[in-house]
Design a protein around this motif. Structure first.
Motif, PDB file in Angstrom:
ATOM      1  N   ASP A   1       0.783  -1.169   0.094  1.00  0.00           N
ATOM      2  CA  ASP A   1       0.033   0.108  -0.156  1.00  0.00           C
ATOM      3  C   ASP A   1       0.711   1.060  -0.130  1.00  0.00           C
TER       4      ASP A   1
ATOM      5  N   HIS B   1     -12.905 -10.029   5.249  1.00  0.00           N
ATOM      6  CA  HIS B   1     -12.078 -10.760   4.210  1.00  0.00           C
ATOM      7  C   HIS B   1     -11.479 -11.924   5.221  1.00  0.00           C
TER       8      HIS B   1
ATOM      9  N   GLU C   1      -9.270 -18.193  -3.794  1.00  0.00           N
ATOM     10  CA  GLU C   1      -9.080 -16.833  -4.444  1.00  0.00           C
ATOM     11  C   GLU C   1     -10.413 -16.127  -3.948  1.00  0.00           C
TER      12      GLU C   1
ATOM     13  N   VAL D   1      -8.508  -0.187  -3.427  1.00  0.00           N
ATOM     14  CA  VAL D   1      -7.826  -1.424  -3.819  1.00  0.00           C
ATOM     15  C   VAL D   1      -6.467  -1.683  -3.221  1.00  0.00           C
ATOM     16  N   LYS D   2      -5.756  -0.950  -3.064  1.00  0.00           N
ATOM     17  CA  LYS D   2      -4.538  -1.199  -2.541  1.00  0.00           C
ATOM     18  C   LYS D   2      -4.549  -1.707  -1.072  1.00  0.00           C
TER      19      LYS D   2
ATOM     20  N   ASN E   1      -5.976  -4.991  -0.895  1.00  0.00           N
ATOM     21  CA  ASN E   1      -5.001  -6.145  -1.303  1.00  0.00           C
ATOM     22  C   ASN E   1      -3.867  -6.280  -0.205  1.00  0.00           C
TER      23      ASN E   1
ATOM     24  N   SER F   1      -3.588  -9.933   1.716  1.00  0.00           N
ATOM     25  CA  SER F   1      -2.014 -10.682   1.735  1.00  0.00           C
ATOM     26  C   SER F   1      -1.467 -10.725   3.006  1.00  0.00           C
TER      27      SER F   1
ATOM     28  N   PRO G   1      -4.702 -14.900  -3.089  1.00  0.00           N
ATOM     29  CA  PRO G   1      -4.915 -13.704  -3.965  1.00  0.00           C
ATOM     30  C   PRO G   1      -6.217 -13.016  -3.887  1.00  0.00           C
ATOM     31  N   LEU G   2      -6.036 -11.774  -3.894  1.00  0.00           N
ATOM     32  CA  LEU G   2      -7.455 -10.869  -4.102  1.00  0.00           C
ATOM     33  C   LEU G   2      -7.373 -10.175  -5.465  1.00  0.00           C
ATOM     34  N   ASP G   3      -8.304 -10.278  -6.244  1.00  0.00           N
ATOM     35  CA  ASP G   3      -8.487  -9.368  -7.654  1.00  0.00           C
ATOM     36  C   ASP G   3      -9.734  -8.425  -7.233  1.00  0.00           C
ATOM     37  N   VAL G   4      -9.361  -7.313  -7.187  1.00  0.00           N
ATOM     38  CA  VAL G   4     -10.496  -6.105  -6.992  1.00  0.00           C
ATOM     39  C   VAL G   4     -10.669  -5.684  -8.553  1.00  0.00           C
TER      40      VAL G   4
END
Length: 574
Positions: free
Chosen positions: A315, A338, A348, A361-362, A365, A369, A377-380
């Motif tokens: 971040d 989360h 995932e 987002v950051k 994530n 993490s 993994p996280l995909d936004v």
């Protein structure tokens, strides 16, 4: 049958043989070797970049590698021609029998043609919509709902174990505002004038909630202080809004597997457990943040806070998790949510947010993490804004919500199939113009019509063939270049599924279906000038059976692809 994957396997095996024979050095990686459709169809059926990506590591000119590779590949019975092009690309032409086999495989496999085991049962949580339970869903939520639902279906088709989830934001101040707004409608139901002060929700959708409150509680809350009724009205109104949201989603064909309440995190110990997890990793501390960049807000002052060391996980700055009064920030329950997903065993995570959440987002994530030690993994994915038009002009409808156009408005105007397909005609992070007139126009310029028209045409052919008493055959008779072009496009479907699923891009399915429909319509039109290309041949059942195999395969792919997008493959156009 993924012919591209199969030919790539042949290329890799040939490269292995070249290493064994000393034509290539050992230790090279084949990871970047690809086999894909050429940009220009006149160059061949497939192309591989093998020589280009291996040249530097091999210490040889790309063309030198490509020429040896080309000579060896022609021993593969499926490859008719291998030609070196440009600096070292290798173009491949396959024997016609390959395309006949593709058509037969599509027909025989039916709905599972293109089904990939790529996901291998990996557990994926797709969280989408997650709108505040304060009113009906608006057009922006529509795009997120369609994108999330199509992505979940795509991943399921690609072999993942998918859970569709909605996070109910019912733990913040907005639900108190909802309660106060509903209370005014409750007063209105008793014949009093509602006082919709600034900041309250003005939409008429709360009128029936007020009437339901009256039916449930009578007049016991009238003229009572807020502390008497706030909690009960809040819970009642939140439940009513979630019922409304579920109904809205159902009108679009969206059904969630799981609803998770933010409120359930408070008092359960989950937030404390998640923060303690981060604390045990040395990621929670007391500190003072740097002043914000740019113009300094007048009310900013340095103060010590409880912070999450999110910079340790990518971040830009560390993030507050507790306010100065000891209450959690809005970020803390999201961390706990989360943390709960991870502990439910998901491999995932995918979060689908609106465009206004770009700054989130950051930090999210970083949290995932840290919580999973980098394992999950996280995909936004962000969905950009939708602009509404009619005949090219900005379009406004009646707004029962008071401040925005609703999902229900859109569905009632064009239907769920059109709404869903149009929402997928752009990549999720690109703005989308939704023109209501064009969305229902019956022309090539309207992709949903064009694709559904292709399926309807095929079904018309099939009905006529059935009237002829035809016995079907999977053996297609491909003679013309246009027929082979359609078969080649069908062959791309399994590859397309894997690419779209791997990149979380369901819009690729919509684009592909349009291209397949385009090739099919072109073939159909050629039949006007070339009778031998027509699908039905009166008095010749053998010729008809051979010719309709290709459109039958097209129908399989269109039906499956539309199913992934949540769109109905129509039987006939009306």
């Amino acid at each position: 049958m993924n012919i591209f994957a199969e030919i790539r396997t042949s290329v890799i095996e040939t490269l292995d043989a070249m290493v064994a024979d000393g034509d290539l050095p050992s230790g090279l990686s084949w990871g970047n070797v690809a086999v894909e459709p050429p940009r220009d169809a006149s160059h061949g059926d497939m192309a591989t970049n093998a020589a280009m990506v291996l040249a530097k590591g091999a210490g040889k000119p790309p063309r030198a590698i490509a020429e040896i590779l080309a000579e060896r590949l022609t021993t593969d019975g499926r490859i008719a021609v291998a030609e070196v092009a440009g600096p070292g690309f290798l173009n491949l032409r396959l024997h016609p029998d390959v395309w006949h086999d593709v058509v037969a495989e599509a027909i025989d496999s039916g709905k599972v043609f293109g089904h990939s085991g790529m996901g291998a049962g990996v557990k994926v949580n797709v969280e989408y919509v997650s709108a505040n339970p304060t009113g009906p869903l608006h057009v922006g939520h529509t795009r997120g709902a369609v994108f999330g639902d199509a992505l979940a279906s795509l991943l399921d088709f690609a072999g993942y174990d998918v859970t569709r989830e909605y996070y109910i934001n019912d733990g913040g101040a907005q639900v108190d505002v909802l309660a106060r707004s509903a209370y005014e409608r409750y007063r209105e139901a008793h014949g009093l004038s509602p006082e919709i002060a600034e900041g309250l929700y003005p939409g008429d959708y709360l009128v029936p909630v007020g009437e339901a409150l009256k039916a449930e509680f009578g007049d016991q809350f009238l003229d009572k202080p807020e502390e008497v009724w706030l909690e009960k009205v809040r819970d009642f109104a939140t439940d009513a809004m979630m019922d409304l949201i579920r109904t809205d989603l159902a009108s679009l064909g969206v059904k969630m597997d799981h609803f998770f309440s933010e409120k359930s995190l408070y008092g359960s110990g989950l937030i404390e457990k998640a923060i303690n997890d981060l604390k045990s990793k040395g990621l929670i501390y007391r500190g003072v943040l740097e002043p914000p960049k740019g113009k300094m807000p007048e009310d900013w002052e340095p103060r010590e806070q409880t912070l999450f060391r999110s910079t340790a996980h990518g971040d830009d700055v560390d993030r507050p998790i507790m306010k100065s009064d000891g209450a959690w920030t809005y970020f803390a329950p999201d961390i706990a949510y989360h943390w709960d997903k991870i502990h439910r065993g998901f491999d995932e995570l995918i979060d689908i947010f609106g465009a206004d959440h770009g700054g989130y987002v950051k930090r999210m994530n970083a949290a995932v993490s840290a919580l999973s030690d980098g394992r999950v993994p996280l995909d936004v994915k962000l969905t950009q804004l939708v602009k509404l038009y009619k005949d090219g002009e900005p379009f406004k409808m009646s707004k029962r919500a008071g401040t925005f156009v609703t999902l229900r408005d859109v569905v009632e105007q064009v239907g769920p199939d059109v709404a869903r397909f149009v929402m997928l005609t752009r990549k999720n992070d690109a703005p989308l113009d939704f023109d209501f007139a064009k969305a229902v126009e019956q022309s090539k310029e309207n992709p949903v019509f064009y694709v559904q028209y292709a399926h309807a045409r095929i079904r018309s052919v099939m009905r006529k063939a059935e009237e002829m008493g035809l016995e079907y055959s999977d053996n297609a008779k491909l003679e013309d270049e246009a027929e082979f072009r359609v078969a080649m496009k069908i062959a791309e479907w399994p590859r397309l599924v894997e690419i779209a699923a791997r990149n979380h891009e369901p819009h690729r399915v919509a684009f592909y279906l349009y291209e397949l429909a385009q090739d099919f319509h072109a073939l159909w039109n050629l039949g006007n000038d070339k009778p031998q290309l027509r699908f039905l041949h009166e008095g010749d059942s053998a010729a008809t059976a051979a010719k309709i195999a290709l459109p039958r395969a097209v129908a399989v792919v269109i039906s499956t692809g539309l199913g992934i997008l949540g769109v109905t493959p129509v039987e006939e156009m009306r």
